[in-house]
Motif scaffolding. Structure first.
Motif, PDB file in Angstrom:
ATOM      1  N   ASP A 125       0.843  -1.188   0.000  1.00 54.57           N
ATOM      2  CA  ASP A 125       0.000   0.000   0.000  1.00 54.57           C
ATOM      3  C   ASP A 125       0.881   1.241   0.000  1.00 54.57           C
ATOM      4  O   ASP A 125       1.965   1.249   0.581  1.00 54.57           O
ATOM      5  CB  ASP A 125      -0.892   0.017   1.247  1.00 54.57           C
ATOM      6  CG  ASP A 125      -1.950  -1.075   1.195  1.00 54.57           C
ATOM      7  OD1 ASP A 125      -2.298  -1.513   0.088  1.00 54.57           O
ATOM      8  OD2 ASP A 125      -2.427  -1.470   2.272  1.00 54.57           O
ATOM      9  N   ALA A 126       0.408   2.291  -0.641  1.00 56.18           N
ATOM     10  CA  ALA A 126       1.132   3.561  -0.658  1.00 56.18           C
ATOM     11  C   ALA A 126       0.197   4.653  -0.173  1.00 56.18           C
ATOM     12  O   ALA A 126      -0.965   4.721  -0.585  1.00 56.18           O
ATOM     13  CB  ALA A 126       1.643   3.874  -2.058  1.00 56.18           C
ATOM     14  N   ARG A 127       0.706   5.472   0.740  1.00 57.85           N
ATOM     15  CA  ARG A 127      -0.080   6.581   1.286  1.00 57.85           C
ATOM     16  C   ARG A 127       0.740   7.860   1.150  1.00 57.85           C
ATOM     17  O   ARG A 127       1.914   7.877   1.491  1.00 57.85           O
ATOM     18  CB  ARG A 127      -0.392   6.361   2.772  1.00 57.85           C
ATOM     19  CG  ARG A 127      -1.237   5.136   3.104  1.00 57.85           C
ATOM     20  CD  ARG A 127      -2.711   5.346   2.759  1.00 57.85           C
ATOM     21  NE  ARG A 127      -3.248   6.592   3.285  1.00 57.85           N
ATOM     22  CZ  ARG A 127      -3.718   6.760   4.533  1.00 57.85           C
ATOM     23  NH1 ARG A 127      -3.676   5.752   5.398  1.00 57.85           N
ATOM     24  NH2 ARG A 127      -4.223   7.926   4.914  1.00 57.85           N
ATOM     25  N   HIS A 128       0.105   8.913   0.679  1.00 61.45           N
ATOM     26  CA  HIS A 128       0.797  10.201   0.621  1.00 61.45           C
ATOM     27  C   HIS A 128       0.096  11.193   1.530  1.00 61.45           C
ATOM     28  O   HIS A 128      -1.138  11.209   1.638  1.00 61.45           O
ATOM     29  CB  HIS A 128       0.832  10.764  -0.800  1.00 61.45           C
ATOM     30  CG  HIS A 128       1.551  12.089  -0.878  1.00 61.45           C
ATOM     31  ND1 HIS A 128       2.930  12.183  -0.829  1.00 61.45           N
ATOM     32  CD2 HIS A 128       1.074  13.360  -0.952  1.00 61.45           C
ATOM     33  CE1 HIS A 128       3.279  13.457  -0.877  1.00 61.45           C
ATOM     34  NE2 HIS A 128       2.175  14.196  -0.951  1.00 61.45           N
ATOM     35  N   THR A 129       0.888  12.036   2.185  1.00 61.18           N
ATOM     36  CA  THR A 129       0.349  13.085   3.044  1.00 61.18           C
ATOM     37  C   THR A 129       1.260  14.302   2.957  1.00 61.18           C
ATOM     38  O   THR A 129       2.457  14.172   2.670  1.00 61.18           O
ATOM     39  CB  THR A 129       0.252  12.599   4.504  1.00 61.18           C
ATOM     40  OG1 THR A 129      -0.269  13.661   5.312  1.00 61.18           O
ATOM     41  CG2 THR A 129       1.612  12.185   5.055  1.00 61.18           C
ATOM     42  N   LEU A 181       3.926  14.023   7.448  1.00 59.02           N
ATOM     43  CA  LEU A 181       4.004  12.742   8.146  1.00 59.02           C
ATOM     44  C   LEU A 181       4.728  12.964   9.464  1.00 59.02           C
ATOM     45  O   LEU A 181       5.806  13.575   9.500  1.00 59.02           O
ATOM     46  CB  LEU A 181       4.758  11.705   7.305  1.00 59.02           C
ATOM     47  CG  LEU A 181       4.960  10.331   7.964  1.00 59.02           C
ATOM     48  CD1 LEU A 181       3.622   9.611   8.144  1.00 59.02           C
ATOM     49  CD2 LEU A 181       5.916   9.472   7.121  1.00 59.02           C
ATOM     50  N   ILE A 202      -0.661  12.663   8.922  1.00 58.82           N
ATOM     51  CA  ILE A 202      -0.707  11.257   9.359  1.00 58.82           C
ATOM     52  C   ILE A 202       0.366  11.096  10.429  1.00 58.82           C
ATOM     53  O   ILE A 202       1.513  11.503  10.236  1.00 58.82           O
ATOM     54  CB  ILE A 202      -0.443  10.293   8.201  1.00 58.82           C
ATOM     55  CG1 ILE A 202      -1.609  10.308   7.205  1.00 58.82           C
ATOM     56  CG2 ILE A 202      -0.218   8.862   8.721  1.00 58.82           C
ATOM     57  CD1 ILE A 202      -1.387   9.441   5.980  1.00 58.82           C
ATOM     58  N   GLU A 225      -4.842  11.770  11.436  1.00 64.07           N
ATOM     59  CA  GLU A 225      -5.004  10.321  11.298  1.00 64.07           C
ATOM     60  C   GLU A 225      -3.877   9.645  12.077  1.00 64.07           C
ATOM     61  O   GLU A 225      -2.700   9.841  11.770  1.00 64.07           O
ATOM     62  CB  GLU A 225      -4.957   9.900   9.837  1.00 64.07           C
ATOM     63  CG  GLU A 225      -5.219   8.412   9.639  1.00 64.07           C
ATOM     64  CD  GLU A 225      -5.253   8.002   8.180  1.00 64.07           C
ATOM     65  OE1 GLU A 225      -5.349   6.783   7.909  1.00 64.07           O
ATOM     66  OE2 GLU A 225      -5.186   8.899   7.297  1.00 64.07           O
ATOM     67  N   ILE A 260      -2.065   6.234  13.253  1.00 63.20           N
ATOM     68  CA  ILE A 260      -1.949   4.851  12.771  1.00 63.20           C
ATOM     69  C   ILE A 260      -1.004   4.063  13.660  1.00 63.20           C
ATOM     70  O   ILE A 260       0.108   4.518  13.974  1.00 63.20           O
ATOM     71  CB  ILE A 260      -1.440   4.832  11.310  1.00 63.20           C
ATOM     72  CG1 ILE A 260      -2.449   5.545  10.394  1.00 63.20           C
ATOM     73  CG2 ILE A 260      -1.195   3.405  10.840  1.00 63.20           C
ATOM     74  CD1 ILE A 260      -1.992   5.665   8.962  1.00 63.20           C
ATOM     75  N   THR A 280       3.075  -0.839   4.364  1.00 65.69           N
ATOM     76  CA  THR A 280       2.649   0.432   3.779  1.00 65.69           C
ATOM     77  C   THR A 280       3.858   1.353   3.574  1.00 65.69           C
ATOM     78  O   THR A 280       4.715   1.454   4.445  1.00 65.69           O
ATOM     79  CB  THR A 280       1.629   1.138   4.694  1.00 65.69           C
ATOM     80  OG1 THR A 280       0.505   0.282   4.888  1.00 65.69           O
ATOM     81  CG2 THR A 280       1.162   2.452   4.083  1.00 65.69           C
ATOM     82  N   TYR A 304       4.805   5.178   3.119  1.00 61.38           N
ATOM     83  CA  TYR A 304       4.279   6.533   3.268  1.00 61.38           C
ATOM     84  C   TYR A 304       5.195   7.503   2.533  1.00 61.38           C
ATOM     85  O   TYR A 304       6.418   7.411   2.642  1.00 61.38           O
ATOM     86  CB  TYR A 304       4.223   6.927   4.748  1.00 61.38           C
ATOM     87  CG  TYR A 304       3.320   6.060   5.587  1.00 61.38           C
ATOM     88  CD1 TYR A 304       1.968   6.379   5.724  1.00 61.38           C
ATOM     89  CD2 TYR A 304       3.803   4.935   6.236  1.00 61.38           C
ATOM     90  CE1 TYR A 304       1.115   5.580   6.494  1.00 61.38           C
ATOM     91  CE2 TYR A 304       2.962   4.133   7.004  1.00 61.38           C
ATOM     92  CZ  TYR A 304       1.629   4.460   7.130  1.00 61.38           C
ATOM     93  OH  TYR A 304       0.797   3.671   7.887  1.00 61.38           O
ATOM     94  N   CYS A 344       5.677  11.844   1.868  1.00 58.59           N
ATOM     95  CA  CYS A 344       5.230  13.108   2.451  1.00 58.59           C
ATOM     96  C   CYS A 344       6.045  14.263   1.894  1.00 58.59           C
ATOM     97  O   CYS A 344       7.189  14.098   1.466  1.00 58.59           O
ATOM     98  CB  CYS A 344       5.353  13.066   3.975  1.00 58.59           C
ATOM     99  SG  CYS A 344       7.043  12.796   4.566  1.00 58.59           S
TER     100      CYS A 344
END
Length: 314
Positions: free
Chosen positions: A3-7, A10, A33, A78, A80, A102, A104, A106
């Motif tokens: 999974d890839a998450r961008h914020t 971070l 995040i 958020e 986590i 995951t 992340y 940022c």
């Protein structure tokens, strides 16, 4: 595929610095995040009475951290439960790999990974860890009800641990290599007045001794730092309270460090040696190391990050 998450922001770490950064970054509409790490809430979760948090005459450390987490979430952060195992700060967006798989990314990174207990580094200490050797009285003190324990150290940590252990142990021996303590005077006064506490000045611990089957501590060998004379101090538990070291392993080869591993920041800011990366709390503070100063730095880091991102957009 991971999974890839961008914020935009971070935050790594969940002590007072991390949660305060999350509150301020949320208020700036940056939708941060926060990844909590191995010890959600940080060192305050293994502290009982906190008497120096403004607004609370006395508050339990874990309760304070629960409130901070709830505040951060209420502001929109958020949070986590995950652990960041590596970061790449060589290019933007910055990348952080987590244990869960995951990845992340940022635009700005706030490091608030805190500090961990220091150990003496003697072989027998490692042998008996978890079997009579501990660095956390609030975690393990209950197991020594009616028993004798030894604490080593001379600062606030050592005195706080020793005082807490008097709630359970029949006797607490505090060993220190000097003849004066570095702890705050109010803590020293409480220690000296406690009838369960014995002080052993001018000594260091050379060895932890104990049984093999079952594995357990029966005493420590203490050496007089001037004469070299060895004294066997009987005990059922040995608590190491010689301070903390910054948890800077993630960035030790990427950011400038000083004073034995603390992340170096520009005075008056939370700016590190890489633009867009900010550090706050015990990770960077080798002088004060207080919950309230960590929270203040968390605020500063979020405001610095907000300013940095605004400049990038311009």
């Amino acid at each position: 595929m991971a999974d890839a998450r961008h914020t935009k922001v971070l935050i790594i770490g969940s002590g007072p610095a991390g949660y305060t950064a999350a509150i301020y970054a949320s208020r700036a509409m940056l939708n941060p995040i926060l990844v909590q790490g191995l010890q959600p809430g940080g060192q305050l979760t293994i502290t009982t009475e906190v008497e120096n948090w403004p607004g609370d005459t006395e508050v339990q450390g874990p309760d304070l951290m629960v409130r901070m987490e709830a505040h951060a979430k209420a502001m929109g952060a958020e949070v986590i439960a995950d652990y960041i195992s590596s970061v790449d700060l060589s290019k933007r967006p910055f990348t952080a790999q987590s244990d869960s798989g995951t990845v992340y990314t940022c635009d700005a990174l706030i490091l608030a990974t805190g500090a961990q207990a220091k150990w003496l580094g003697i072989p027998t200490e490692e042998k008996f860890k978890g079997f009579g050797v501990s660095a956390c009285a609030t975690c393990d003190g209950f197991f020594y009800r009616g028993k004798e324990v030894v604490v080593i150290g001379g600062g606030n940590t050592a005195v706080e641990e020793a005082l807490f252990l008097t709630n359970f142990a029949s006797k607490v021996t505090l060993i220190h290599r000097r003849d004066t303590l570095r702890a705050e005077k109010i803590l020293q006064d409480r220690l000296f007045k406690n009838p369960k506490v014995d002080l052993m000045w001018h000594h260091s611990v050379e060895e932890v001794v104990g049984t093999e089957a079952p594995l357990g501590v029966t005493g420590v060998r203490a050496r007089h730092v001037e004469t070299g004379e060895i004294t066997l101090v009987p005990c059922d538990g040995f608590f190491v309270a010689i301070g903390h070291a910054p948890s800077s392993e993630l960035v030790k080869d990427q950011l400038d460090l000083h004073h034995g591993g603390y992340v170096k920041v520009t005075p008056g800011t939370c700016n590190t040696s890489i633009p867009g990366v900010f550090a706050a709390g015990d990770l960077t503070d080798h002088i004060y190391r207080q919950a309230v100063t960590s929270a203040g730095m968390g605020c500063m880091a979020a405001l610095d990050a907000e300013r940095f991102l605004a400049e990038q957009e311009e």
